[in-house]
Design a protein around this motif. Sequence first.
Motif, mmCIF file in Angstrom:
data_model
loop_
_atom_site.group_PDB
_atom_site.id
_atom_site.type_symbol
_atom_site.label_atom_id
_atom_site.label_comp_id
_atom_site.label_asym_id
_atom_site.label_seq_id
_atom_site.Cartn_x
_atom_site.Cartn_y
_atom_site.Cartn_z
ATOM 1 N N ASN A 88 0.302 -1.175 0.350
ATOM 2 C CA ASN A 88 -0.107 0.004 -0.118
ATOM 3 C C ASN A 88 0.767 1.214 0.170
ATOM 4 O OD1 ASN A 88 -2.734 0.511 -0.215
ATOM 5 N ND2 ASN A 88 -3.313 1.238 2.081
ATOM 6 N N TRP A 89 1.610 1.245 0.800
ATOM 7 C CA TRP A 89 2.603 2.176 1.295
ATOM 8 C C TRP A 89 3.589 2.677 -0.330
ATOM 9 C CZ3 TRP A 89 3.333 6.500 3.873
ATOM 10 C CH2 TRP A 89 2.648 6.293 5.276
ATOM 11 N N LYS A 90 4.207 0.939 -0.933
ATOM 12 C CA LYS A 90 4.973 1.466 -2.200
ATOM 13 C C LYS A 90 3.977 1.704 -3.231
ATOM 14 C CE LYS A 90 9.353 0.302 -4.261
ATOM 15 N NZ LYS A 90 9.945 0.918 -3.915
ATOM 16 N N ILE A 91 2.763 1.319 -3.238
ATOM 17 C CA ILE A 91 2.683 1.916 -4.701
ATOM 18 C C ILE A 91 1.106 2.096 -5.062
ATOM 19 C CG2 ILE A 91 3.827 -0.844 -5.452
ATOM 20 C CD1 ILE A 91 0.618 -2.245 -5.794
ATOM 21 N N VAL A 92 1.290 2.493 -3.808
ATOM 22 C CA VAL A 92 -0.300 3.962 -3.880
ATOM 23 C C VAL A 92 -0.224 4.476 -3.043
ATOM 24 C CG1 VAL A 92 -2.590 3.817 -2.589
ATOM 25 C CG2 VAL A 92 -2.038 1.458 -3.623
ATOM 26 N N ALA A 93 0.794 5.034 -2.166
ATOM 27 C CA ALA A 93 0.705 6.527 -1.106
ATOM 28 C C ALA A 93 1.100 7.309 -2.313
ATOM 29 C CB ALA A 93 1.705 6.182 -0.031
ATOM 30 N N PHE A 266 -5.600 -1.529 0.494
ATOM 31 C CA PHE A 266 -5.962 -1.354 -0.812
ATOM 32 C C PHE A 266 -6.885 -0.258 -0.659
ATOM 33 C CE2 PHE A 266 -3.483 -4.412 -2.281
ATOM 34 C CZ PHE A 266 -2.116 -3.775 -2.116
ATOM 35 N N GLY A 267 -8.496 -0.889 0.436
ATOM 36 C CA GLY A 267 -9.715 0.151 0.344
ATOM 37 C C GLY A 267 -10.185 0.996 1.673
ATOM 38 N N MET A 268 -9.195 1.046 2.519
ATOM 39 C CA MET A 268 -9.116 1.442 3.801
ATOM 40 C C MET A 268 -8.545 3.192 3.557
ATOM 41 S SD MET A 268 -9.953 -0.932 5.853
ATOM 42 C CE MET A 268 -10.029 -2.281 4.697
ATOM 43 N N PRO A 269 -10.912 3.760 4.358
ATOM 44 C CA PRO A 269 -10.836 5.004 3.155
ATOM 45 C C PRO A 269 -9.632 6.094 4.946
ATOM 46 C CG PRO A 269 -12.556 4.074 3.303
ATOM 47 C CD PRO A 269 -11.187 3.145 4.070
#
Length: 527
Positions: A88-93, A266-269
């Motif tokens: 999540n930190w690597k590809i989304v943030a 990936f889906g935690m608002p």
Amino acid sequence: MFDWYVFCSFVGYLALMLVIGFIFSKRQESLGDYYLGGRKMNKWVVALSAQASDMSGWLLMGLPGAIYVGGFSEAWIGVGLLIGTYLNWKIVAHRLRRYSQVCADAITIPDFICNRFRDKTGISRIVAAVIILVFFTFYTASGFVSAAKLFTSTFGIPETLSVCGFSMSGYQLCLWVAALVVVSYTLLGGYMAVCWTDFIQGSLMFFAIVLVPAIVVCNAGGFASTVDQINAINPYLQSLFTNASTGKAAGFLGLVSCMAWGLGYFGMPHILVRFMSINNPAEVKGSRRIAMTWVVISLMAATVIGLVFHLYLKQKGLDIAQVGNDPEKMFMVMINGIFSTGFFARVFAGILLSAIMAAIMSTADSQLLVSASSFSNDLYKVILRKKATNRELIVVSRLAVGAVAFSALVMAMDTSSDFFKVVMKMVSFAWAGFGAAFGPLILLALFWRRTTLAGAISGMVVGALTCFVWKFVLSADAALVSSYPILGVYELAPGFLFALVSTVVVSLVTKKPAKEVIDEFNLVTAQ
């Protein structure tokens, strides 16, 4: 006897949280300030706030409880969470931080989805907001249950109390107290108050969760001696592939269920908005390193707590029935037992017990704020008052905080239901709902230019509905699960898969996104 030393420590901690809320209440000039802190949060605050709001009371109560019952085989949940946190930190943030600002400066997840797909109807915004309100009510209820268990265990609150002439259970009174504190400072300070209190709470949680099991291990004669003694109690406790309570192999579906927890990130608002609020996208890398260090050590410590509690009970000559027969209270039992006598010991115990409250509050406040922002910005403004001013929306947000908290309280007070009495059950369901409804969509929205509005809406609906049906209809039928074991898998796995397939298929069979949407996607990905 009522412990005034611990009580005073609690009061001091809670007062500090309220002071922080009051200070930041003077610094709100816009909705962006109230919901995202004006995108001015530094990497340390974002990292610890994201992880503190992520783990909640589950880290200090739910996970150790599961480890106590099932042994090390339950640690696969932690492995799944660890992998999910890193990805999540690597590809989304980094990309979400940039995309949300380019996308008409979106300040909520429904805002981002609506702007990303140029949804002029507002349907995607409404669907996303409703999903957030529904699942965060379950999640917030789990926090209130955790707080009630903490208060009743720590202060020995009697089962029945008389308050202002009304008779109520001690458990219900504790629920009200916890809700009042969380709601108060969330109402006052908004996002910046939540993040800064989460930073303090994350630090306190880290200190407590490392110190307590370390003391038990030292008292047992060191690490090697601890391992030997736990093995003597039950050799399956330290097995990665055998359930300690049943002696049966964990099985492939059991491992899938545990590892599937990682998909939820990936889906935690309430975690995704942390990425959106960081001051500079370049600071994401530093935040990731801080967050991963916190997560790795905290998950390992929580796992150790669940294992060494067996040893702690043996050292004290007790069994689980003598300490309330509730494994989720083990951390409190250990703190009260280790620091049992003397002024300084009890005050210190109060500080450590405040870490549990910190874990609960750090998640509950984030959930309430995200729920409020979704209601005011994505429902009230879209459906009822399109010309509402910023000040009006902040007022509505504060009313929504109270409404969601009250709904969560009603759920938490249902002591007749096994579902609402166990923190782990409520957290796992809410986690699954968010992961399935938003996880595939966020990934596709950030990395697949062909994703369409229709695909986005279908994915959210399919993911959310799958979790409800799978949890309360399919897996709830013991006979059906016995005939088809796959129905016993954690609902996040099928929910995520079905939502992903739905989003992709519907996107492919509907009209391609407009040129401006593609151009914006290319602009973000080129940076």
